[in-house]
Design a protein around this motif. Structure first.
Motif, PDB file in Angstrom:
ATOM      1  N   UNK B  30       0.837  -1.205   0.000  1.00  0.00           N
ATOM      2  CA  UNK B  30       0.000   0.000   0.000  1.00  0.00           C
ATOM      3  C   UNK B  30       0.870   1.254   0.000  1.00  0.00           C
ATOM      4  N   UNK B  33       2.282   2.013  -3.282  1.00  0.00           N
ATOM      5  CA  UNK B  33       1.319   2.467  -4.285  1.00  0.00           C
ATOM      6  C   UNK B  33       1.058   3.969  -4.185  1.00  0.00           C
ATOM      7  N   UNK B  35       1.680   7.734  -4.429  1.00  0.00           N
ATOM      8  CA  UNK B  35       2.582   8.554  -5.253  1.00  0.00           C
ATOM      9  C   UNK B  35       2.021   9.971  -5.359  1.00  0.00           C
ATOM     10  N   UNK B  38      -1.506  10.351  -6.127  1.00  0.00           N
ATOM     11  CA  UNK B  38      -2.422   9.869  -5.107  1.00  0.00           C
ATOM     12  C   UNK B  38      -1.729   9.915  -3.739  1.00  0.00           C
ATOM     13  N   UNK B  41      -3.293   8.033  -0.672  1.00  0.00           N
ATOM     14  CA  UNK B  41      -3.812   6.688  -0.925  1.00  0.00           C
ATOM     15  C   UNK B  41      -3.905   5.826   0.335  1.00  0.00           C
ATOM     16  N   UNK B  44      -6.648   6.876   2.589  1.00  0.00           N
ATOM     17  CA  UNK B  44      -7.958   6.551   2.012  1.00  0.00           C
ATOM     18  C   UNK B  44      -8.301   5.081   2.196  1.00  0.00           C
ATOM     19  N   UNK B  45      -7.333   4.220   1.890  1.00  0.00           N
ATOM     20  CA  UNK B  45      -7.606   2.781   2.019  1.00  0.00           C
ATOM     21  C   UNK B  45      -7.840   2.402   3.470  1.00  0.00           C
ATOM     22  N   UNK B  48     -11.223   3.458   4.583  1.00  0.00           N
ATOM     23  CA  UNK B  48     -12.234   2.539   4.060  1.00  0.00           C
ATOM     24  C   UNK B  48     -12.269   1.274   4.904  1.00  0.00           C
ATOM     25  N   UNK B  49     -11.081   0.812   5.267  1.00  0.00           N
ATOM     26  CA  UNK B  49     -10.974  -0.392   6.084  1.00  0.00           C
ATOM     27  C   UNK B  49     -11.666  -0.182   7.428  1.00  0.00           C
ATOM     28  N   UNK B  51     -14.096   1.941   8.186  1.00  0.00           N
ATOM     29  CA  UNK B  51     -15.556   2.021   7.964  1.00  0.00           C
ATOM     30  C   UNK B  51     -16.149   0.639   7.776  1.00  0.00           C
ATOM     31  N   UNK B  52     -15.493  -0.099   6.881  1.00  0.00           N
ATOM     32  CA  UNK B  52     -15.941  -1.431   6.532  1.00  0.00           C
ATOM     33  C   UNK B  52     -15.933  -2.348   7.751  1.00  0.00           C
ATOM     34  N   UNK B  84     -10.575  -8.259   3.926  1.00  0.00           N
ATOM     35  CA  UNK B  84     -10.183  -6.846   3.948  1.00  0.00           C
ATOM     36  C   UNK B  84      -8.965  -6.631   4.838  1.00  0.00           C
ATOM     37  N   UNK B  87      -5.964  -7.650   2.904  1.00  0.00           N
ATOM     38  CA  UNK B  87      -5.661  -6.694   1.828  1.00  0.00           C
ATOM     39  C   UNK B  87      -4.897  -5.478   2.302  1.00  0.00           C
TER      40      UNK B  87
END
Lengths: 150, 153
Positions: B30, B33, B35, B38, B41, B44-45, B48-49, B51-52, B84, B87
């Protein structure tokens, strides 16, 4: 990763940017696969389930072509375990359609179950990738996609 | 605190998270990724994790509290959570989910209830750690520094 048979016809003009449809019910995984694909210079559309994916591909009965009218999808990458329609069922529907059956479909799964892998490959999946996805998985995939047709 | 010090603090913290098994190599994927296109990033991920995860934990609590327990449903939720957490590299949460699924298969409701507590604890743990880590990153960036690249073999 497991690869399918070599009789593939991933129709892509050299210089085209691949358009990938990524299907996954997990929010986190959708975000991840989208970034991985974008980093490999792909255009990405995501869908959260099989029926939405079919709709986008123009394969829902009675539906207008949503994506494929304007923008051809070059690859579908889908999670295996999804509620409702599984990735396997989505794969079958794509391979059974006259319009989309040539499009390569890649299956992702967190579980490396040989019978699962085999049945997907037998149904025409191009590849089976183990989750969680890494940059190297996606790079390998997109290289294959770009190299065909040369 | 000057940037160099903050960066060293960040590195030390990251190392400890790996040593203690909170995070695994997937988290580094992660980081890599992220850059200029982004720069948020990871935040954000991870958001989301969070929240999920809260949604899944709610659903799980509801499911294990039912009079007539649906183990298939519980297993489906845990499978999602396992996915998740894997991930984003939240290793201890993932492992707790794996244990949980075994008890779902055995249809052992008491063990399942205990597993739910375990998973909750591991989630709260890693949430705190990640929030601390991301706060450190924010401070580094705000001070004009960059996040060091970490290798993990």
């Amino acid at each position: 990763m497991a690869s399918g048979s070599s009789s593939s016809n991933w129709v892509m003009e050299s210089g085209d940017i691949p358009h990938v449809l990524a299907v996954d019910d997990s929010l986190v995984d959708r975000k991840l696969v989208e970034k991985l694909l974008r980093n490999s210079c792909c255009k990405v559309t995501t869908a959260e389930n099989g029926p939405k994916a079919l709709e986008l591909l123009g394969l829902s009965s009675g539906e207008q072509n949503t994506l494929n009218g304007r923008s051809k999808v070059n690859l579908v990458i889908t999670d295996y375990c999804m509620p409702g329609m599984t990735g396997y069922e989505l794969l079958k529907k794509i391979k059974q359609s006259s319009v989309m059956k040539e499009v390569p479909v890649v299956i992702m799964s967190s579980e490396n179950i040989p019978t699962r892998v085999n049945k997907c490959l037998e149904e025409g999946a191009q590849m089976f990738i183990l989750k969680p996805l890494k940059q190297s998985d996606v790079k390998q995939l997109t290289c294959q996609l770009m190299n065909l047709g040369r | 605190m000057e940037v160099g010090q903050m960066q060293r603090q960040w590195m030390g913290y990251m190392k400890s998270l790996f040593m203690e098994g909170f995070l695994d190599g997937q988290f580094l994927q992660l980081q890599q990724l992220q850059d200029e296109n982004n720069p948020e990033f990871v935040v954000e991920v991870v958001s989301l994790f969070f929240e999920d995860s809260e949604r899944i934990l709610k659903d799980l609590s509801f499911a294990v509290d039912q009079q007539s327990v649906d183990f298939k449903k519980i297993d489906a939720h845990v499978h999602q959570f396992k996915g998740s957490s894997a991930s984003i590299g939240a290793q201890r949460v993932k492992n707790a989910c794996i244990a949980f699924r075994n008890f779902c298969e055995e249809q052992n409701i008491d063990a399942c209830r205990s597993c739910l507590q375990q998973v909750k604890q591991e989630y709260i743990h890693v949430k705190n750690k990640l929030e601390t880590l991301l706060r450190l990153e924010q401070q580094i960036v705000a001070a004009g520094g960059s996040i060091p690249m970490m290798e993990w073999n």
